[in-house]
Design an enzyme around this catalytic site. Structure first.
Site, short mmCIF file in Angstrom:
data_model
loop_
_atom_site.label_atom_id
_atom_site.label_comp_id
_atom_site.label_asym_id
_atom_site.label_seq_id
_atom_site.Cartn_x
_atom_site.Cartn_y
_atom_site.Cartn_z
N GLY A 172 15.06 5.59 33.09
CA GLY A 172 14.84 5.77 31.67
C GLY A 172 14.51 7.22 31.42
O GLY A 172 13.62 7.79 32.07
N ALA A 173 15.25 7.85 30.49
CA ALA A 173 15.13 9.30 30.32
C ALA A 173 13.69 9.77 30.08
O ALA A 173 13.24 10.72 30.73
CB ALA A 173 16.05 9.76 29.18
N GLN A 223 19.89 -3.81 34.58
CA GLN A 223 18.62 -3.47 33.93
C GLN A 223 18.25 -4.44 32.83
O GLN A 223 17.08 -4.65 32.55
CB GLN A 223 18.68 -2.04 33.37
CG GLN A 223 18.73 -0.95 34.42
CD GLN A 223 20.16 -0.48 34.66
OE1 GLN A 223 21.11 -1.27 34.57
NE2 GLN A 223 20.33 0.80 34.97
N ASP A 261 20.27 9.02 26.70
CA ASP A 261 19.88 9.97 27.74
C ASP A 261 20.12 11.41 27.30
O ASP A 261 19.51 12.33 27.84
CB ASP A 261 20.64 9.67 29.03
CG ASP A 261 20.12 8.40 29.69
OD1 ASP A 261 19.24 8.53 30.56
OD2 ASP A 261 20.57 7.30 29.34
N ASN A 263 24.67 7.64 27.00
CA ASN A 263 23.74 6.56 27.33
C ASN A 263 24.34 5.73 28.46
O ASN A 263 25.45 6.00 28.92
CB ASN A 263 23.45 5.71 26.09
CG ASN A 263 22.25 4.80 26.28
OD1 ASN A 263 21.18 5.23 26.74
ND2 ASN A 263 22.40 3.52 25.98
#
Length: 356
Positions: A61-62, A206, A247, A257
Site C-alpha cells: 500500500g503506497a 489482496q 500508487d 494503481n
C-alpha cells in the site's frame, strides 16, 4: 460538497487495525503475506530489513510503504556517527537509496524519503530527534488525511448505494482508516453505503486475503467476488460506485494503481457507474505529465504460475506479471484527496488543486 449535517463518525469503532508499530528500537510490520490466518508482526532492526519487507510485500500500500521507509531512515541513522544532520545524511544516503529501490512505482516511497532528507539536511546536533519526529509526523498526518478523505468521498455517494473496491486500501495499506476503504468505512458509518463488494485481486489476492478480513474486523459486511465477475455485477445494477486507491497520480489526472484497475474503470464507464480514486496528496506527482511516463513494476512470473507456493501451471509456460496499470483521467469521475475533490480530472483541474 461535504454533507455538513451528517453525524460524526466514530473512527475508533471503524478502525481497529494498525500495520506499522515503532517500538523505539525496531519497526514492527504486520506481515500481510500471512493474513488472514496468521496475525504476525515482522521486526525490522535495520533499514535493509525494512527495504526487504517492502520488496517482499510484507508491507504494502503506497502510504504504508512511505511511512515504513521513513522509519527505515530512522533505523539507518543508527549506523551514523555525525555531529550534524548534513553529515549524517551523507553517511546514510546509500541506505536511503536501497530503500527507494524497493518498489519503484509508488510515489509515496520517494516522497517520504525526500522529506526525511530535507529534515535531516537542516538539522543540528539534535538530528536524531529531528529525524524521528519527522517519521512520526508523516505517520500522524497520513491518518488525519485518511479520515478527511473518508468524509469527503462519502459525501459524493448517494444513500443506499452499492460500492465495489479493488486490492486493499484500508488500515493495512496506510497509517490507519485507509484511502478508498476509508471512504467505504465512512460511507457505511454515515448510512450512505448499503452494500460492499470486494474483488479478489489476483495474483496476490489482496481483496480476498486482506480487504474482506479487514472489514470483518470492523463489523462491516462485505461480499467477495471473482475479478472476472465485476462487469456482470455492474450490469446487474448492484454497484453505483467503484472506489479504488492509487500508487501514483499524474499531472493530467492519469492514475497508476494495482493491476486490474483500468479494466474496472472501462467497465464502470460502459455501465454508467461512477469511478472514484482516493489517495493522499503525497501520491500526486505533478512532475510526471501523464501515465505514459510511469515505470510499471513487473514481478516474478512465479506469482502467476502457482498458488501459495504450489505450481499449478505446466512446466515451460511463461507468464507476464505487471503489478500496476494506468487508468486514464478520462475514465475517472472524481479524485479525492485530503486537500479536496477534483471532479472529471484533467491537467487544468489538477493544476488548480495541486499547483505546478
Amino acid at each position: 460538497m461535504e454533507n455538513t449535517s451528517a453525524p460524526a463518525i466514530d473512527f475508533a469503532r471503524h478502525d481497529r487495525i494498525r500495520p506499522i508499530r515503532w517500538t523505539g528500537q525496531s519497526l514492527e510490520l504486520l506481515d500481510q503475506r500471512r493474513l488472514p490466518f496468521e496475525v504476525e508482526y515482522l521486526a525490522c532492526a535495520d533499514s535493509d530489513e525494512v527495504a526487504a519487507a517492502i520488496h517482499a510485500l510484507a508491507v504494502r500500500g503506497a502510504p504504508a510503504i512511505g511511512i515504513s521507509a521513513a522509519w527505515g531512515a530512522v533505523l539507518a541513522a543508527r549506523e551514523a556517527d555525525a555531529a550534524d544532520g548534513a553529515t549524517a545524511l551523507a553517511q546514510i544516503e546509500p541506505a536511503l537509496q536501497r530503500l527507494n529501490a524497493a518498489r519503484p512505482t509508488a510515489v509515496n516511497l520517494a516522497w517520504a524519503l525526500a522529506r526525511m532528507r530535507r529534515a535531516l539536511a537542516g538539522a543540528g546536533d539534535d538530528w536524531r530527534d529531528v529525524l524521528e519526529r519527522e517519521a512520526r509526523a508523516i505517520e500522524t498526518e497520513d491518518l488525519a488525511a485518511n479520515r478527511r478523505m473518508g468524509e469527503l468521498g462519502a459525501g459524493l455517494i448517494e444513500p443506499g448505494s452499492g460500492v465495489l473496491t479493488h486490492c486493499n486500501t484500508g488500515s493495512l495499506a496506510t497509517a490507519g482508516f485507509g484511502t478508498a476503504l476509508g471512504v467505504i468505512r465512512a460511507g457505511v458509518a454515515l448510512g450512505r453505503i448499503d452494500k460492499v463488494f470486494a474483488d479478489e485481486t489476483r495474483p496476490w489476492m489482496q481483496g480476498s486475503r486482506l480487504t474482506v478480513w479487514e472489514l470483518q474486523q470492523d463489523g462491516i459486511d462485505a461480499t467477495l467476488i471473482a475479478d472476472a465477475a465485476a462487469s456482470h455485477l455492474m450490469k446487474d445494477g448492484q454497484v453505483d460506485w467503484v472506489v479504488v486507491g492509487a500508487d501514483r497520480i499524474c499531472a493530467n489526472g492519469d492514475v497508476a494503481n494495482k493491476i486490474g484497475t483500468y479494466q474496472l474503470a472501462i467497465s464502470a464507464r460502459h455501465h454508467g457507474r461512477k469511478f472514484m480514486v482516493v489517495a493522499p496528496s503525497s501520491t500526486v506527482d505533478m512532475d510526471t505529465a501523464s501515465g505514459d511516463l510511469i515505470e510499471i513494476e513487473e514481478r516474478d512470473q512465479a506469482e502467476l504460475l502457482g498458488v501459495a507456493g504450489s505450481r499449478i501451471v505446466a512446466e515451460g509456460i511463461r507468464a507476464w506479471n505487471p503489478v500496476f496499470d494506468v487508468t486514464p483521467a478520462t475514465l475517472i469521475d472524481a479524485i479525492v484527496t485530503e486537500k479536496g475533490i477534483v471532479e472529471r480530472p484533467d491537467e487544468a483541474s489538477m493544476r488548480a488543486m495541486f499547483g505546478r
